[in-house]
Design a protein around this motif. Structure first.
Motif, PDB file in Angstrom:
ATOM      1  N   GLN A  13      30.558  16.289  34.366  1.00 37.58           N
ATOM      2  CA  GLN A  13      31.955  16.630  34.722  1.00 37.58           C
ATOM      3  C   GLN A  13      32.570  17.056  33.234  1.00 37.58           C
ATOM      4  OE1 GLN A  13      33.870  14.202  37.424  1.00 37.58           O
ATOM      5  NE2 GLN A  13      32.978  14.976  39.033  1.00 37.58           N
ATOM      6  N   PRO A  14      33.655  17.847  33.344  1.00 34.08           N
ATOM      7  CA  PRO A  14      34.477  18.299  32.286  1.00 34.08           C
ATOM      8  C   PRO A  14      35.193  16.988  31.775  1.00 34.08           C
ATOM      9  CG  PRO A  14      34.595  20.149  33.772  1.00 34.08           C
ATOM     10  CD  PRO A  14      33.698  19.065  34.622  1.00 34.08           C
ATOM     11  N   ASN A  83      30.997  14.164  23.380  1.00 35.47           N
ATOM     12  CA  ASN A  83      32.308  13.533  24.039  1.00 35.47           C
ATOM     13  C   ASN A  83      33.196  14.700  24.437  1.00 35.47           C
ATOM     14  OD1 ASN A  83      31.349  11.113  23.576  1.00 35.47           O
ATOM     15  ND2 ASN A  83      32.229  10.740  21.893  1.00 35.47           N
ATOM     16  N   SER A  84      34.275  14.513  25.511  1.00 29.44           N
ATOM     17  CA  SER A  84      35.217  15.578  25.772  1.00 29.44           C
ATOM     18  C   SER A  84      34.421  16.817  26.166  1.00 29.44           C
ATOM     19  CB  SER A  84      36.176  15.745  24.766  1.00 29.44           C
ATOM     20  OG  SER A  84      36.553  14.300  24.476  1.00 29.44           O
ATOM     21  N   LEU A  85      33.329  17.006  26.918  1.00 27.80           N
ATOM     22  CA  LEU A  85      32.816  18.016  27.093  1.00 27.80           C
ATOM     23  C   LEU A  85      33.505  19.176  27.736  1.00 27.80           C
ATOM     24  CD1 LEU A  85      29.310  16.626  27.621  1.00 27.80           C
ATOM     25  CD2 LEU A  85      29.881  18.411  26.124  1.00 27.80           C
ATOM     26  N   LYS A  86      33.376  20.218  27.507  1.00 29.57           N
ATOM     27  CA  LYS A  86      33.956  21.472  28.224  1.00 29.57           C
ATOM     28  C   LYS A  86      33.004  22.312  28.860  1.00 29.57           C
ATOM     29  CE  LYS A  86      37.276  21.502  24.579  1.00 29.57           C
ATOM     30  NZ  LYS A  86      37.994  22.441  23.330  1.00 29.57           N
ATOM     31  N   PRO A  87      33.403  23.013  29.947  1.00 27.14           N
ATOM     32  CA  PRO A  87      32.523  23.954  30.483  1.00 27.14           C
ATOM     33  C   PRO A  87      31.745  25.097  29.615  1.00 27.14           C
ATOM     34  CG  PRO A  87      34.350  23.759  31.923  1.00 27.14           C
ATOM     35  CD  PRO A  87      34.625  23.067  30.542  1.00 27.14           C
ATOM     36  N   THR A 115      16.900  21.305  25.714  1.00 26.94           N
ATOM     37  CA  THR A 115      17.156  20.517  26.899  1.00 26.94           C
ATOM     38  C   THR A 115      18.554  21.092  27.422  1.00 26.94           C
ATOM     39  OG1 THR A 115      17.876  18.059  27.734  1.00 26.94           O
ATOM     40  CG2 THR A 115      18.444  19.031  25.754  1.00 26.94           C
ATOM     41  N   GLN A 116      18.703  21.137  29.083  1.00 30.54           N
ATOM     42  CA  GLN A 116      19.676  21.861  29.548  1.00 30.54           C
ATOM     43  C   GLN A 116      21.017  20.887  29.559  1.00 30.54           C
ATOM     44  OE1 GLN A 116      20.159  25.293  30.664  1.00 30.54           O
ATOM     45  NE2 GLN A 116      22.398  24.484  31.021  1.00 30.54           N
ATOM     46  N   VAL A 117      22.098  21.423  29.208  1.00 28.66           N
ATOM     47  CA  VAL A 117      23.535  20.639  29.356  1.00 28.66           C
ATOM     48  C   VAL A 117      24.237  21.565  30.103  1.00 28.66           C
ATOM     49  CG1 VAL A 117      25.367  19.925  28.061  1.00 28.66           C
ATOM     50  CG2 VAL A 117      23.065  19.181  27.263  1.00 28.66           C
ATOM     51  N   THR A 118      24.620  21.026  31.386  1.00 29.06           N
ATOM     52  CA  THR A 118      25.429  21.853  32.142  1.00 29.06           C
ATOM     53  C   THR A 118      26.728  20.943  32.377  1.00 29.06           C
ATOM     54  OG1 THR A 118      23.601  22.753  33.249  1.00 29.06           O
ATOM     55  CG2 THR A 118      25.827  22.771  34.342  1.00 29.06           C
ATOM     56  N   VAL A 119      27.831  21.654  32.215  1.00 30.06           N
ATOM     57  CA  VAL A 119      29.460  20.796  32.295  1.00 30.06           C
ATOM     58  C   VAL A 119      29.896  21.708  33.320  1.00 30.06           C
ATOM     59  CG1 VAL A 119      31.358  20.270  31.097  1.00 30.06           C
ATOM     60  CG2 VAL A 119      29.331  20.616  29.778  1.00 30.06           C
ATOM     61  N   SER A 120      30.274  20.927  34.490  1.00 28.11           N
ATOM     62  CA  SER A 120      30.919  21.650  35.673  1.00 28.11           C
ATOM     63  C   SER A 120      31.320  20.575  36.622  1.00 28.11           C
ATOM     64  CB  SER A 120      29.609  22.393  36.350  1.00 28.11           C
ATOM     65  OG  SER A 120      30.177  23.072  37.493  1.00 28.11           O
ATOM     66  N   SER A 121      32.549  20.950  37.225  1.00 25.39           N
ATOM     67  CA  SER A 121      32.986  19.923  38.110  1.00 25.39           C
ATOM     68  C   SER A 121      32.467  20.299  39.664  1.00 25.39           C
ATOM     69  CB  SER A 121      34.646  19.899  38.167  1.00 25.39           C
ATOM     70  OG  SER A 121      34.880  21.587  38.233  1.00 25.39           O
TER      71      SER A 121
END
Length: 121
Positions: A13-14, A83-87, A115-121
């Motif tokens: 999550q964001p 840290n503090s990941l954003k979409p 490697t896939q990183v997905t930032v989403s709510s």
């Protein structure tokens, strides 16, 4: 034959955190720069962070203060603490290491599989 294997990606999550790891294996005499790149859909691959053999680091402006790159030379590994990941951090992240396989050979760039990183709510 040199191989790089990444791990640690996923869905977060964001505002959350992830830690990526990259291990080098095979015929390795010396490792120089280690870095992380990323590529979002429809965009070019971009540098995220790099760390030299002497420990000097450099970051993309978009991740400064949020991401930290580190390395363990004995284990031939490089890490990216995010840290503090954003979409907008959503992308495939690739490990890159500059490696000399033998004492008499040249150094080459090697890449992990991503490697896939997905930032989403």
């Amino acid at each position: 034959q040199v191989q790089l294997v990444e791990s640690g990606g996923g869905l977060v999550q964001p505002g959350g955190s992830l830690r990526l790891s990259c291990a080098a294996s095979g015929s390795i005499y010396s490792i120089y720069d280690m870095g992380w790149y990323r590529q979002a859909p429809g965009k070019q691959r971009e540098l995220v962070a790099v760390i030299t053999s002497g420990g000097r680091t450099n970051y993309a402006d978009s991740v400064k203060g949020r991401f930290t790159i580190s390395r363990d030379n004995a284990k031939k590994m490089v890490y990216l603490q995010m840290n503090s990941l954003k979409p907008e951090d959503t992308a495939v992240y690739y490990c890159n290491q500059e490696i000399r396989a033998t004492s008499w050979g040249s150094k080459y760039d090697y890449w992990g599989q991503g490697t896939q990183v997905t930032v989403s709510s």
